[in-house]
Design a protein around this motif. Structure first.
Motif, PDB file in Angstrom:
ATOM      1  N   UNK A   1     -56.103 -22.498 -10.015  1.00  0.00           N
ATOM      2  CA  UNK A   1     -56.286 -23.673 -10.864  1.00  0.00           C
ATOM      3  C   UNK A   1     -56.549 -24.937 -10.069  1.00  0.00           C
ATOM      4  N   UNK A   2     -56.154 -24.934  -8.809  1.00  0.00           N
ATOM      5  CA  UNK A   2     -56.408 -26.075  -7.940  1.00  0.00           C
ATOM      6  C   UNK A   2     -56.496 -25.586  -6.504  1.00  0.00           C
ATOM      7  N   UNK A   3     -57.042 -26.441  -5.657  1.00  0.00           N
ATOM      8  CA  UNK A   3     -57.130 -26.105  -4.238  1.00  0.00           C
ATOM      9  C   UNK A   3     -55.763 -26.350  -3.612  1.00  0.00           C
ATOM     10  N   UNK A   4     -55.078 -25.278  -3.291  1.00  0.00           N
ATOM     11  CA  UNK A   4     -53.795 -25.399  -2.629  1.00  0.00           C
ATOM     12  C   UNK A   4     -53.598 -24.169  -1.766  1.00  0.00           C
ATOM     13  N   UNK A   5     -52.775 -24.324  -0.728  1.00  0.00           N
ATOM     14  CA  UNK A   5     -52.550 -23.235   0.206  1.00  0.00           C
ATOM     15  C   UNK A   5     -51.109 -22.800   0.126  1.00  0.00           C
ATOM     16  N   UNK A   6     -50.881 -21.497  -0.095  1.00  0.00           N
ATOM     17  CA  UNK A   6     -49.521 -20.991  -0.062  1.00  0.00           C
ATOM     18  C   UNK A   6     -49.214 -20.495   1.341  1.00  0.00           C
ATOM     19  N   UNK A   7     -47.940 -20.365   1.635  1.00  0.00           N
ATOM     20  CA  UNK A   7     -47.546 -19.972   2.979  1.00  0.00           C
ATOM     21  C   UNK A   7     -46.875 -21.143   3.671  1.00  0.00           C
ATOM     22  N   UNK A   8     -46.374 -20.887   4.844  1.00  0.00           N
ATOM     23  CA  UNK A   8     -45.588 -21.911   5.529  1.00  0.00           C
ATOM     24  C   UNK A   8     -46.300 -22.393   6.789  1.00  0.00           C
ATOM     25  N   UNK A   9     -46.054 -21.723   7.908  1.00  0.00           N
ATOM     26  CA  UNK A   9     -46.599 -22.209   9.172  1.00  0.00           C
ATOM     27  C   UNK A   9     -47.997 -21.696   9.455  1.00  0.00           C
ATOM     28  N   UNK A  10     -48.711 -22.476  10.250  1.00  0.00           N
ATOM     29  CA  UNK A  10     -50.016 -22.056  10.754  1.00  0.00           C
ATOM     30  C   UNK A  10     -50.097 -22.500  12.211  1.00  0.00           C
ATOM     31  N   UNK A  11     -50.474 -21.583  13.089  1.00  0.00           N
ATOM     32  CA  UNK A  11     -50.539 -21.878  14.517  1.00  0.00           C
ATOM     33  C   UNK A  11     -51.967 -22.134  14.975  1.00  0.00           C
ATOM     34  N   UNK A  12     -52.118 -23.144  15.816  1.00  0.00           N
ATOM     35  CA  UNK A  12     -53.430 -23.475  16.377  1.00  0.00           C
ATOM     36  C   UNK A  12     -53.326 -23.403  17.901  1.00  0.00           C
ATOM     37  N   UNK A  13     -54.110 -22.505  18.478  1.00  0.00           N
ATOM     38  CA  UNK A  13     -54.122 -22.328  19.926  1.00  0.00           C
ATOM     39  C   UNK A  13     -55.164 -23.256  20.553  1.00  0.00           C
ATOM     40  N   UNK A  14     -55.082 -23.506  21.888  1.00  0.00           N
ATOM     41  CA  UNK A  14     -56.049 -24.393  22.546  1.00  0.00           C
ATOM     42  C   UNK A  14     -57.499 -24.012  22.265  1.00  0.00           C
ATOM     43  N   UNK A  15     -57.790 -22.736  22.220  1.00  0.00           N
ATOM     44  CA  UNK A  15     -59.161 -22.286  21.953  1.00  0.00           C
ATOM     45  C   UNK A  15     -59.654 -22.805  20.597  1.00  0.00           C
ATOM     46  N   UNK A  16     -58.791 -22.747  19.585  1.00  0.00           N
ATOM     47  CA  UNK A  16     -59.164 -23.198  18.241  1.00  0.00           C
ATOM     48  C   UNK A  16     -59.131 -24.720  18.146  1.00  0.00           C
ATOM     49  N   UNK A  17     -58.198 -25.368  18.865  1.00  0.00           N
ATOM     50  CA  UNK A  17     -58.125 -26.833  18.843  1.00  0.00           C
ATOM     51  C   UNK A  17     -59.452 -27.456  19.290  1.00  0.00           C
TER      52      UNK A  17
ATOM     53  N   UNK B   1     -38.335 -17.021  28.912  1.00  0.00           N
ATOM     54  CA  UNK B   1     -38.975 -18.116  28.194  1.00  0.00           C
ATOM     55  C   UNK B   1     -40.459 -18.087  28.525  1.00  0.00           C
ATOM     56  N   UNK B   2     -41.267 -17.820  27.521  1.00  0.00           N
ATOM     57  CA  UNK B   2     -42.704 -17.667  27.702  1.00  0.00           C
ATOM     58  C   UNK B   2     -43.380 -19.032  27.545  1.00  0.00           C
ATOM     59  N   UNK B   3     -44.171 -19.418  28.547  1.00  0.00           N
ATOM     60  CA  UNK B   3     -44.884 -20.702  28.535  1.00  0.00           C
ATOM     61  C   UNK B   3     -46.388 -20.468  28.593  1.00  0.00           C
ATOM     62  N   UNK B   4     -47.136 -21.459  28.118  1.00  0.00           N
ATOM     63  CA  UNK B   4     -48.599 -21.413  28.205  1.00  0.00           C
ATOM     64  C   UNK B   4     -49.126 -22.841  28.211  1.00  0.00           C
ATOM     65  N   UNK B   5     -50.366 -23.046  28.679  1.00  0.00           N
ATOM     66  CA  UNK B   5     -50.949 -24.397  28.639  1.00  0.00           C
ATOM     67  C   UNK B   5     -51.028 -24.900  27.200  1.00  0.00           C
ATOM     68  N   UNK B   6     -50.451 -26.049  26.946  1.00  0.00           N
ATOM     69  CA  UNK B   6     -50.419 -26.728  25.652  1.00  0.00           C
ATOM     70  C   UNK B   6     -49.571 -26.006  24.610  1.00  0.00           C
ATOM     71  N   UNK B   7     -49.333 -24.713  24.769  1.00  0.00           N
ATOM     72  CA  UNK B   7     -48.550 -23.983  23.785  1.00  0.00           C
ATOM     73  C   UNK B   7     -49.313 -23.819  22.480  1.00  0.00           C
ATOM     74  N   UNK B   8     -48.567 -23.593  21.419  1.00  0.00           N
ATOM     75  CA  UNK B   8     -49.157 -23.455  20.088  1.00  0.00           C
ATOM     76  C   UNK B   8     -48.833 -24.706  19.280  1.00  0.00           C
ATOM     77  N   UNK B   9     -49.869 -25.318  18.699  1.00  0.00           N
ATOM     78  CA  UNK B   9     -49.655 -26.469  17.830  1.00  0.00           C
ATOM     79  C   UNK B   9     -49.377 -25.932  16.430  1.00  0.00           C
ATOM     80  N   UNK B  10     -48.201 -26.252  15.907  1.00  0.00           N
ATOM     81  CA  UNK B  10     -47.750 -25.653  14.651  1.00  0.00           C
ATOM     82  C   UNK B  10     -47.863 -26.654  13.508  1.00  0.00           C
TER      83      UNK B  10
END
Length: 449
Positions: free
Chosen positions: A39-55, A98-107
């Motif tokens: 009925x409208x544009x809306x997104x269900x769900x909670x978190x979404x992760x964005x990695x450096x490649x996608x950023x 403790x797992x690390x990565x460049x920039x990590x995941x933007x949540x």
């Protein structure tokens, strides 16, 4: 005003469909219609992760300034904690690393991300948005019909030069495409291929149930002020079950997800008609009865999580069918163990829009652009599907060759360390690669005859 080169219909108003519309809106001679079933544009769900490649893709689309208002975006290449890994399916938990990565995941909180896309589209007059339009079927162009003909469940119709099926894991676009291919195989007498294609039309249950909720950080701090999840993202590993927790919405909320898998039911049909429903927290607590106290403590903050039956899409032979193309979950719905589903939909949308927007692509050369999209995106997205499933096996301590005891031993600790190493190596594509080379390869195919 520029002459219209072609009209694109996008079926599905989730992250993939709206990103495709945003990317296509950069081209003044392409008109876009977006059809959303709800009925409208809306997104269900909670978190979404964005990695450096996608950023980097989002930056190319001019979205990062607005997206930065809803998440903490660290400087480029700054090492960040990705997740603290801990075995939690026993009375006394065990730290792994403790797992690390460049920039990590933007949540992100998914509605925040979705809202940014909608606001960008509202500024473009060449994009028309429709709700309550659930695709029923479509017909390809023919000698007597120049356009793709769309039929919706409410009885209305529409036409376009290209149909983008971004209608999610239950995609009606994919179902129609696979059934058409199956019919063609039957007419050739190839019954084995027809059966395989028919089986690819519906999604398959992964055997996994995901319990999801968001918790206000203020509530967590008031009840559990010293809990580790208030300071760092955590994955609690367990046999056939795992719990992933990280902050979203600039640290104002905690995203909680517990995934429980029965691998014997993988790729079967789910027993219930409803895939997503709210449940009482006691249902989840019962599954984690033997887990360590710090996991149990979190249930003081959880009331009614939603339970999701996680479905996936099989390995499709193509993402392109005449003047119809699939992207995102419609093409490659995957397990959530790399936080990559939304990112792969964004990459699909970006590459497809770049190919369609190129001046060499016209109504008469659409086939060439779509071939380039399929040749580049399908192998990569399907490889991420496989990697996501493999990470799930690592995280649920179910990977072949790794046997773990109910009571941890010294040998188990070594296997846990090796599991973490392999899991990170399997994940490195998300921060060590970019889409640039694949995009250049796709664009170069537009010169092929």
């Amino acid at each position: 005003m520029s002459a219209v080169r072609f009209r694109v219909a996008v079926v599905g108003g989730g992250v993939g469909g709206l990103t495709a519309a945003v990317a296509l809106s950069k081209y003044k001679d392409i008109e876009i219609d977006v059809y959303e079933a709800a009925n409208e544009f809306e997104e269900i769900g909670a978190g979404i992760g964005v990695w450096p490649r996608v950023w980097k893709v989002l930056a190319q689309l001019g979205l990062t300034d607005d997206l930065s208002k809803f998440a903490v975006v660290p400087p480029d290449d700054e090492p960040r904690v990705l997740f603290h890994l801990r075995r939690g399916d026993q009375r006394e938990g065990v730290d792994i690393e403790t797992m690390c990565s460049p920039r990590g995941m933007i949540a992100y909180h998914r509605p925040d991300f979705h809202g940014v896309l909608l606001r960008h589209l509202s500024k473009c007059p060449r994009v028309r948005m429709f709700t309550r339009k659930r695709l029923a079927s479509y017909e390809q162009p023919s000698p007597s019909r120049l356009h793709v003909h769309l039929r919706f469940q409410d009885g209305t119709t529409a036409a376009c030069d290209l149909l983008i099926g971004a209608d999610g894991v239950k995609s009606a676009t994919r179902r129609k495409a696979m059934n058409d291919l199956a019919d063609a195989a039957r007419k050739r007498g190839d019954l084995a291929s027809a059966k395989k294609l028919t089986d690819l039309a519906p999604p398959k249950w992964s055997g996994t149930l995901a319990y999801r909720t968001t918790i206000p950080m203020e509530k967590v701090l008031s009840v559990l002020p010293n809990h580790r999840v208030t300071r760092t993202p955590v994955i609690y590993l367990g046999k056939n079950t795992e719990v992933t927790i990280y902050s979203i919405a600039r640290g104002s909320k905690i995203n909680f997800a517990c995934l429980r898998t029965n691998y014997e039911r993988e790729y079967t049909t789910f027993d219930e008609d409803t895939w997503v429903r709210d449940v009482h927290g006691s249902e989840l607590l019962g599954d984690l009865g033997e887990w360590e106290p710090e996991v149990h403590e979190l249930f003081k903050c959880i009331e009614r999580p939603s339970r999701w039956a996680i479905h996936v899409v099989g390995r499709l032979p193509s993402f392109v069918f005449g003047r119809v193309v699939l992207l995102g979950d419609a093409a490659h719905a995957m397990m959530p163990y790399q936080g990559a589903g939304a990112g792969q939909a964004i990459e699909d949308a970006y590459v497809l829009a770049k190919l369609l927007g190129d001046p060499r692509t016209t109504r008469s050369t659409l086939e060439r652009a779509l071939h380039a999209y399929d040749a580049v995106r399908r192998p990569f997205a399907q490889s991420v599907q496989e990697r996501s499933r493999a990470n799930g096996l690592f995280i649920t301590l179910s990977h072949p060759g790794f046997e773990f005891n109910a009571r941890p031993t010294q040998a188990d600790q070594g296997r846990l360390k090796e599991t973490a190493r392999l899991m990170k190596k399997n994940w490195e594509w998300a921060w060590e690669t970019t889409i640039d080379a694949d995009l250049r390869r796709a664009i170069s195919m537009l010169d092929c005859p």
